[in-house]
Design a protein around this motif. Structure first.
Motif, short mmCIF file in Angstrom:
data_model
loop_
_atom_site.label_atom_id
_atom_site.label_comp_id
_atom_site.label_asym_id
_atom_site.label_seq_id
_atom_site.Cartn_x
_atom_site.Cartn_y
_atom_site.Cartn_z
N GLU B 55 58.45 3.83 55.13
CA GLU B 55 59.49 4.27 56.06
C GLU B 55 60.69 3.33 56.00
N LEU B 56 60.42 2.03 55.99
CA LEU B 56 61.51 1.05 55.99
C LEU B 56 62.39 1.18 54.74
N PHE B 57 61.76 1.38 53.59
CA PHE B 57 62.51 1.40 52.33
C PHE B 57 62.81 2.82 51.84
N HIS B 58 62.42 3.81 52.63
CA HIS B 58 62.63 5.21 52.25
C HIS B 58 61.97 5.51 50.90
N CYS B 59 60.75 5.03 50.77
CA CYS B 59 59.90 5.39 49.63
C CYS B 59 59.24 6.72 50.00
N PRO B 60 59.35 7.73 49.16
CA PRO B 60 58.91 9.07 49.57
C PRO B 60 57.43 9.17 49.92
N ARG B 61 56.58 8.32 49.35
CA ARG B 61 55.15 8.47 49.60
C ARG B 61 54.50 7.12 49.91
N PRO B 62 53.74 7.03 51.02
CA PRO B 62 53.04 5.77 51.32
C PRO B 62 52.06 5.37 50.23
N ASP B 63 51.46 6.34 49.54
CA ASP B 63 50.50 5.95 48.49
C ASP B 63 51.20 5.46 47.22
N HIS B 64 52.52 5.42 47.25
CA HIS B 64 53.27 4.81 46.15
C HIS B 64 53.78 3.42 46.54
N VAL B 65 53.19 2.86 47.59
CA VAL B 65 53.42 1.46 47.96
C VAL B 65 52.15 0.70 47.54
N ALA B 66 52.28 -0.20 46.57
CA ALA B 66 51.13 -0.97 46.08
C ALA B 66 51.33 -2.43 46.47
N PHE B 67 50.25 -3.07 46.85
CA PHE B 67 50.35 -4.45 47.33
C PHE B 67 50.02 -5.46 46.24
N THR B 68 50.73 -6.59 46.34
CA THR B 68 50.52 -7.74 45.46
C THR B 68 50.54 -8.99 46.33
N ALA B 69 50.41 -10.14 45.68
CA ALA B 69 50.43 -11.39 46.45
C ALA B 69 51.85 -11.84 46.78
N ASN B 70 52.83 -11.35 46.04
CA ASN B 70 54.21 -11.81 46.22
C ASN B 70 55.14 -10.94 45.37
N ALA B 71 56.44 -11.23 45.42
CA ALA B 71 57.40 -10.45 44.63
C ALA B 71 57.21 -10.70 43.14
N THR B 72 56.82 -11.91 42.79
CA THR B 72 56.59 -12.21 41.37
C THR B 72 55.51 -11.29 40.80
N GLY B 73 54.42 -11.13 41.55
CA GLY B 73 53.36 -10.23 41.11
C GLY B 73 53.87 -8.81 40.96
N ALA B 74 54.67 -8.39 41.90
CA ALA B 74 55.23 -7.03 41.85
C ALA B 74 56.15 -6.86 40.64
N LEU B 75 56.98 -7.87 40.39
CA LEU B 75 57.92 -7.78 39.27
C LEU B 75 57.17 -7.80 37.93
N ASN B 76 56.13 -8.59 37.85
CA ASN B 76 55.33 -8.58 36.61
C ASN B 76 54.72 -7.21 36.37
N ILE B 77 54.19 -6.61 37.43
CA ILE B 77 53.60 -5.27 37.29
C ILE B 77 54.67 -4.28 36.85
N ALA B 78 55.82 -4.34 37.47
CA ALA B 78 56.88 -3.38 37.17
C ALA B 78 57.41 -3.56 35.75
N ILE B 79 57.65 -4.81 35.37
CA ILE B 79 58.27 -5.08 34.07
C ILE B 79 57.28 -4.81 32.93
N TYR B 80 56.08 -5.36 33.05
CA TYR B 80 55.09 -5.12 31.98
C TYR B 80 54.55 -3.70 32.02
N GLY B 81 54.62 -3.09 33.19
CA GLY B 81 54.09 -1.74 33.31
C GLY B 81 55.02 -0.67 32.79
N LEU B 82 56.29 -1.02 32.66
CA LEU B 82 57.26 -0.02 32.23
C LEU B 82 57.83 -0.31 30.84
N LEU B 83 58.01 -1.60 30.55
CA LEU B 83 58.67 -1.97 29.29
C LEU B 83 57.66 -2.38 28.24
#
Lengths: 78, 378
Positions: B55-83
């Motif tokens: 709701e806060l970030f206007h992400c269309p689906r709550p099940d598309h919010v995944a948790f990590t330990a920090n932003a670094t973990g999230a960025l690693n997932i995003a960067i290695y997961g896409l590129l």
């Protein structure tokens, strides 16, 4: 063990979907509760929604209303 | 102690956050690992936290919010997961090492990487994105705000350019989540990476990523998921795809309470408070002889950060004196943003960073300004 009863079982792909189902059903007085997923559905782990079989339409409407993706629907004696 | 290191972590948390963590530690089982009350309680807390973040970030689906330990973990997932090697990506000189190092690592393995430069004020030229984007660009990876200068990037503009070239936009919101409004859909954000312990006022060890439906990220870790135990592969459905292992439900209980606090107070009101303090501080210290303040403080929207140096003094010495003589906590040196320091010309000296939270006060700002005035005369 206790006598087996016929139950409607709805399974999910994720715990998040199961939690969404529980929240939606509680808010909308839809019968049932979360149970460990029976081995007849999968030998893995996880949770499923269990309700009386006659509530199938109500439960499926709830899943649709809550935009909750379900993996499967079963009627089992558990 | 006067705490002006909120860009590293906010020290003052709402009381409800602390209470929620304690309560969870007394009552929570393992979320998604059982179907008894303790486990369901934890799973329910985790689920509610997803909903609040969506709701806060206007992400269309709550099940598309995944948790990590920090932003670094999230960025690693995003960067290695896409590129992947062979892809092309664009990033900026404003980035933190949590963006740069994963990209550099991929670059060594064949990723083609271009960087939008920054000027002496820490600003980018948006034309540079247009110039560097190519038909084969897979993603733009950029921060919402520099952790060194507080300068904010126009994500809407970057997102529009990225999408026009068929590229995804991955955003590091470490300095803005909870501070500035973030609207994933309107800004064109495909993956939003956030931490829970800074502007969101939650506990350390919480963070995550919000993924636009349709964006497919490869799993970064594989392991226990609470579902499909006999499958050899990590389950494909979000968020389970990205959440191997036990979640920090104790911390997420605190984050959930923090999100309640933010919803009650409003992101706008909270930011107005910290922004007023940062601007007052900037207004005072920028007039002191011998003080150099970095960043573009003419920006209408900024992260509440003011980085400075006094003459040619080592920033580490200044920060140490601020703490030992004035009990003012700041951060000195480099700030894990090497390209930003190069642009500002502060690679040797570093910078003393003051970063503000809504819980700081004008009196604290006044004391800090006086301290800088004193030191500038030494």
């Amino acid at each position: 063990m206790r006598p087996r009863l016929l139950r409607l079982i709805v399974s999910f792909h994720t715990t998040t979907a199961a939690m969404a189902m529980e929240r939606y059903c509680l808010e909308n007085a839809v019968p049932g509760r979360l149970i460990p997923i029976p081995r007849e559905i999968t030998a893995g782990c996880g949770m499923a929604w269990s309700a009386p079989p006659e509530e199938k339409d109500t439960v499926l409407r709830a899943a649709e209303g809550g935009e909750i993706e379900i993996a499967g629907t079963y009627v089992l004696e558990i | 102690m006067i705490y002006f290191d909120n860009a590293a972590t906010t020290l003052h948390k709402p009381e409800g956050v602390i209470e929620a963590v304690v309560r969870a530690m007394k009552t929570s089982g393992n979320a998604a690992r059982g179907v008894h009350g303790a486990s369901l309680g934890a799973a329910g807390t985790v689920y509610e936290t997803r909903k609040k973040l969506a709701e806060l970030f206007h992400c269309p689906r709550p099940d598309h919010v995944a948790f990590t330990a920090n932003a670094t973990g999230a960025l690693n997932i995003a960067i290695y997961g896409l590129l992947a090697p062979g892809d092309h990506a664009v990033t900026t000189a404003l980035e933190h090492n949590s963006v740069l190092r994963p990209l550099y690592d991929l670059e060594e393995r064949g990723l083609r990487l271009d960087m939008v430069p920054a000027d002496r004020l820490g600003n980018v030229r948006y034309e540079d994105f247009e110039r560097l984007l190519r038909p084969d660009t897979k993603a733009v990876v950029c921060t919402h705000a520099s952790n060194l200068t507080g300068n904010v990037l126009d994500l809407r503009r970057i997102g529009e350019m990225a999408h026009r070239h068929g590229a995804y936009l991955i955003v590091d919101a470490s300095q803005t989540a909870g501070c500035l409004p973030i609207h994933m859909e309107e800004m064109g954000i495909d993956v939003l990476c956030f931490t829970g312990h800074k502007g969101l006022l939650g506990p350390q060890g919480t963070g995550g990523l919000c993924i636009r439906p349709g964006v497919e990220l490869r799993p970064f870790q594989r392991g226990g998921s609470g579902v499909h135990s006999y499958d050899r592969r990590q389950p494909s459905a979000y968020p389970t795809r990205l959440e191997a292992g036990t979640l920090n439900s104790h911390g997420l209980a605190g984050l959930s309470a923090a999100l309640d606090y933010i919803a009650r107070e409003g992101v706008g009101a909270l930011h107005a408070a910290e922004d007023a303090l940062a601007r007052r501080f900037y207004g005072e210290v920028s007039r002191i002889e011998g003080v150099t303040v970095y960043g573009d403080h003419s920006q209408a929207q900024r992260a509440p950060i003011v980085s400075l140096n006094i003459r040619d003094y080592d920033s580490a010495v200044v920060a140490d004196v601020l703490y030992t003589d004035y009990e003012i906590a700041t951060r000195a040196g480099a700030h894990c943003a090497p390209r930003m320091h190069e642009a500002l010309g502060t690679t040797e000296q570093g910078a003393v960073r003051f970063s503000f939270s809504p819980f700081n006060t004008l009196e604290e700002v006044r004391i800090a300004v006086e301290a800088i005035r004193d030191l500038s005369k030494e």
